[in-house]
Design a protein around this motif. Structure first.
Motif, PDB file in Angstrom:
ATOM      1  N   ALA B 161       0.783  -1.191   0.046  1.00 45.82           N
ATOM      2  CA  ALA B 161      -0.139   0.080  -0.085  1.00 45.82           C
ATOM      3  C   ALA B 161       0.989   1.262  -0.127  1.00 45.82           C
ATOM      4  N   PHE B 162       1.965   1.205   0.729  1.00 49.69           N
ATOM      5  CA  PHE B 162       2.865   2.264   0.782  1.00 49.69           C
ATOM      6  C   PHE B 162       3.425   2.689  -0.710  1.00 49.69           C
ATOM      7  N   TYR B 163       3.873   1.626  -1.156  1.00 50.01           N
ATOM      8  CA  TYR B 163       4.722   1.678  -2.466  1.00 50.01           C
ATOM      9  C   TYR B 163       3.341   2.385  -3.648  1.00 50.01           C
ATOM     10  N   LEU B 164       2.112   1.933  -3.382  1.00 46.31           N
ATOM     11  CA  LEU B 164       1.064   2.373  -4.349  1.00 46.31           C
ATOM     12  C   LEU B 164       1.006   3.974  -4.017  1.00 46.31           C
ATOM     13  N   GLY B 165       0.982   4.274  -2.673  1.00 44.32           N
ATOM     14  CA  GLY B 165       0.699   5.663  -2.444  1.00 44.32           C
ATOM     15  C   GLY B 165       2.072   6.572  -3.059  1.00 44.32           C
ATOM     16  N   LEU B 166       3.132   6.052  -2.549  1.00 41.91           N
ATOM     17  CA  LEU B 166       4.315   6.902  -3.256  1.00 41.91           C
ATOM     18  C   LEU B 166       4.185   6.871  -4.851  1.00 41.91           C
ATOM     19  N   ASP B 167       3.770   5.716  -5.524  1.00 38.32           N
ATOM     20  CA  ASP B 167       3.649   5.690  -7.039  1.00 38.32           C
ATOM     21  C   ASP B 167       2.491   6.852  -7.226  1.00 38.32           C
ATOM     22  N   TYR B 168       1.582   6.889  -6.618  1.00 37.15           N
ATOM     23  CA  TYR B 168       0.433   7.885  -6.895  1.00 37.15           C
ATOM     24  C   TYR B 168       1.070   9.335  -6.880  1.00 37.15           C
ATOM     25  N   LEU B 169       1.773   9.699  -5.753  1.00 36.87           N
ATOM     26  CA  LEU B 169       2.448  10.764  -5.622  1.00 36.87           C
ATOM     27  C   LEU B 169       3.751  10.979  -6.695  1.00 36.87           C
ATOM     28  N   GLU B 170       4.112  10.232  -7.629  1.00 39.20           N
ATOM     29  CA  GLU B 170       4.909  10.110  -8.825  1.00 39.20           C
ATOM     30  C   GLU B 170       6.389  10.286  -8.114  1.00 39.20           C
ATOM     31  N   VAL B 171       6.448   9.482  -6.690  1.00 34.94           N
ATOM     32  CA  VAL B 171       7.854   9.428  -6.422  1.00 34.94           C
ATOM     33  C   VAL B 171       8.603   8.508  -7.278  1.00 34.94           C
ATOM     34  N   GLU B 172       9.854   8.983  -7.584  1.00 32.65           N
ATOM     35  CA  GLU B 172      10.684   8.143  -8.460  1.00 32.65           C
ATOM     36  C   GLU B 172      10.822   6.589  -8.230  1.00 32.65           C
ATOM     37  N   ARG B 173      10.811   5.613  -9.134  1.00 33.67           N
ATOM     38  CA  ARG B 173      10.684   4.420  -9.027  1.00 33.67           C
ATOM     39  C   ARG B 173      11.498   3.454  -8.185  1.00 33.67           C
ATOM     40  N   ASN B 174      12.908   3.953  -8.405  1.00 34.52           N
ATOM     41  CA  ASN B 174      13.775   3.343  -7.691  1.00 34.52           C
ATOM     42  C   ASN B 174      13.984   3.640  -6.009  1.00 34.52           C
ATOM     43  N   THR B 175      13.505   4.749  -5.921  1.00 29.27           N
ATOM     44  CA  THR B 175      13.415   5.541  -4.467  1.00 29.27           C
ATOM     45  C   THR B 175      12.377   4.692  -3.671  1.00 29.27           C
ATOM     46  N   ASN B 176      11.188   4.577  -4.460  1.00 28.51           N
ATOM     47  CA  ASN B 176       9.932   3.769  -4.165  1.00 28.51           C
ATOM     48  C   ASN B 176      10.273   2.550  -3.710  1.00 28.51           C
ATOM     49  N   PHE B 177      11.097   1.899  -4.620  1.00 29.30           N
ATOM     50  CA  PHE B 177      11.030   0.387  -4.551  1.00 29.30           C
ATOM     51  C   PHE B 177      11.881   0.211  -3.162  1.00 29.30           C
ATOM     52  N   ILE B 178      12.940   0.881  -3.225  1.00 28.74           N
ATOM     53  CA  ILE B 178      13.801   0.691  -2.027  1.00 28.74           C
ATOM     54  C   ILE B 178      13.228   1.026  -0.417  1.00 28.74           C
ATOM     55  N   SER B 179      12.361   2.176  -0.638  1.00 31.24           N
ATOM     56  CA  SER B 179      11.877   2.671   0.609  1.00 31.24           C
ATOM     57  C   SER B 179      10.530   1.652   1.027  1.00 31.24           C
ATOM     58  N   SER B 180       9.883   0.924   0.107  1.00 30.80           N
ATOM     59  CA  SER B 180       8.831   0.175   0.579  1.00 30.80           C
ATOM     60  C   SER B 180       9.627  -1.203   1.007  1.00 30.80           C
ATOM     61  N   VAL B 181      10.399  -1.730   0.387  1.00 31.00           N
ATOM     62  CA  VAL B 181      11.154  -2.707   0.820  1.00 31.00           C
ATOM     63  C   VAL B 181      11.653  -2.603   2.276  1.00 31.00           C
ATOM     64  N   LEU B 182      12.377  -1.478   2.469  1.00 31.38           N
ATOM     65  CA  LEU B 182      12.804  -1.059   3.972  1.00 31.38           C
ATOM     66  C   LEU B 182      11.788  -1.118   4.877  1.00 31.38           C
ATOM     67  N   LEU B 183      10.563  -0.634   4.589  1.00 31.15           N
ATOM     68  CA  LEU B 183       9.344  -0.494   5.351  1.00 31.15           C
ATOM     69  C   LEU B 183       8.857  -1.773   6.022  1.00 31.15           C
ATOM     70  N   ILE B 184       8.769  -2.754   4.664  1.00 30.35           N
ATOM     71  CA  ILE B 184       8.329  -3.927   5.282  1.00 30.35           C
ATOM     72  C   ILE B 184       9.207  -4.755   6.060  1.00 30.35           C
ATOM     73  N   ALA B 185      10.478  -4.454   5.901  1.00 27.72           N
ATOM     74  CA  ALA B 185      11.534  -5.247   6.585  1.00 27.72           C
ATOM     75  C   ALA B 185      11.627  -4.481   7.987  1.00 27.72           C
ATOM     76  N   CYS B 186      11.441  -3.220   8.138  1.00 24.96           N
ATOM     77  CA  CYS B 186      11.516  -2.606   9.604  1.00 24.96           C
ATOM     78  C   CYS B 186      10.000  -3.187  10.248  1.00 24.96           C
ATOM     79  N   ILE B 187       8.805  -3.087   9.673  1.00 29.57           N
ATOM     80  CA  ILE B 187       7.674  -3.435  10.370  1.00 29.57           C
ATOM     81  C   ILE B 187       7.866  -5.098  10.848  1.00 29.57           C
TER      82      ILE B 187
END
Lengths: 208, 208, 208
Positions: B161-187
């Motif tokens: 869901a976080f990835y989809l949100g950032l994607d909707y906000l047009e965050v750059e794809r690699n940044t989005n990919f890495i942020s979302s992966v890290l978020l899942i790992a942290c949770i």
């Protein structure tokens, strides 16, 4: 081709019987429908999984309704003669062994004909042979046969590799088919007779 | 692209190891073939289910035989170093967490690229991540990991869901990919460390 | 068509509830995510397996995201009212029975429309109806419902055969649909009420 179709039907029959008799071998009561359902799934499960993974449609038993009637016939025979068949477990082991041997090579040839690489085709052949039994064991809440009988799927892989080797050496296809099927059957029967097993991956102290 | 492929291979390796070591973690003996079979199925199960549900052929591991050899290599390493790896469970939890994190986003991106709606893509991402482990647990007759570790698949969904949100906000794809992966790992890591769990659906009196 | 879509949604809702409540019926605690996951898989499992076997893409719930929200709604309702719903087991049996009745005929019609032979279509109808519950039971490590409740999938097959018979006699389709659904429901409810069972495949001595 004629002979191969007969072999496939033999494989289907023994898998259907093996599924139908699964509950009886564990001393559980079962009704006719349950036996037929498990027999059917055991007979068609491995090949269906292979074709779904390869994206090869229609599935064999959906295209050729004859297989359905053969399975029903095999289940009925199993129910009528189940006491006799359970006593024949040793022979049945032979039948089941013929089943996995045939299905391995038939499944691998199908995967090759669909363009799969040799390694993938060997895995697909093994899946065709053993996954029907695995699905049977999952549906009846048993530990899958793969993890009880150690030289089982591995014999299929060895036979598949043997077939690929002879094929590379341009051995005639029917000779190759029959040699590979016999090799799988021999490995399996010798392993069972002499209680052979593969090297252990781990050595745990187990609680006595 | 290069980095993503490397991440995918890391995910495949840790899932293959997690499958190969599953029996050892439960103090059961296992042979090499069984370990390799379970390692293979754990590594490819989630992605295969995703692609079959989406009708996307050929399956990744059928097209790219390299993955097969990587899985075999991971299983061999697991067998050689299994005592050491079992002691490293804490680190392994980190590896496994990286596995589900990466596979969630990789799987979701694939579903999106095939035209799935965002909700469906998030579910497909989660399936890619967790279904390999679920199939591993079913084959070894365990209660699936989903129902033992409460913040597991749910962390994947949140990250999706976080990835989809950032994607909707047009965050750059690699940044989005890495942020979302890290978020899942942290949770996941925080939930395990602080023993967090989700709200109960029901509250039963359990027999003591 | 309108009525059929409503019936399908009713079937989806009762299967989602049946999945969400599965753990509660066994006195096990469960979190919201686990309940939603099982509810989802129970609701979409049978139809997905049918479509994958027939090679019919996209899967229904992937194409129509509405179903996803309906399932989530059904799970939420189950969680809010679970004590009340568990007390209503008898009524729930009625709902579940309506679920398998509707899904059998819907699934069979879909298979027929895709060109399956009548025998295969009947099996596909039965699979649509019962496989969601079977997957639910496998995921929760239960003995599948098929092998606990004897007149269950067999009632689906009888209803499917009845539909094919009326269809052969050129009975109008809506009349046929409703008659066949009601027949399956009646067989199931009568079998449960009078504790009917199918003939035994084997008669074992069981340890007392």
């Amino acid at each position: 081709m004629e002979i191969q179709y007969i072999l496939e039907i033999i494989g289907t029959v023994v898998f259907a019987m093996s599924g139908a008799l699964a509950a009886s071998e564990r001393d559980q009561e079962q009704d006719w429908f349950g036996a037929a359902f498990i027999g059917f799934v055991t007979a068609i499960g491995g090949g269906s999984l292979r074709d779904i993974m390869l994206g090869s449609y229609p599935l064999v038993w959906i295209q050729d309704v004859t297989l359905l009637y053969i399975i029903i016939g095999a289940v009925v025979l199993s129910g009528v003669f189940y006491k006799w068949l359970l006593k024949l477990r040793r022979t049945f082991l032979l039948f089941d062994t013929m089943g996995i041997s045939i299905f391995t090579i038939v499944g691998m040839e199908k995967a090759l004909s669909l363009g799969a690489s040799p390694e993938i085709a060997a895995i697909m052949g093994m899946f065709s042979a053993v996954m029907g039994g695995v699905i049977r064991d999952i549906l009846t809440n048993e530990v899958p046969v793969l993890f009880r009988q150690e030289v089982y799927a591995s014999a299929c892989l060895v036979g598949a590799a043997f077939y690929l080797g002879l094929d590379y050496l341009e051995v005639e296809r029917n000779t190759n088919f029959i040699s590979s099927v016999l090799l799988i059957a021999c490995i399996r029967l010798i392993a069972v007779k002499y209680n052979l097993s593969l090297p252990k991956f781990n050595r745990q102290q187990r609680q006595p």
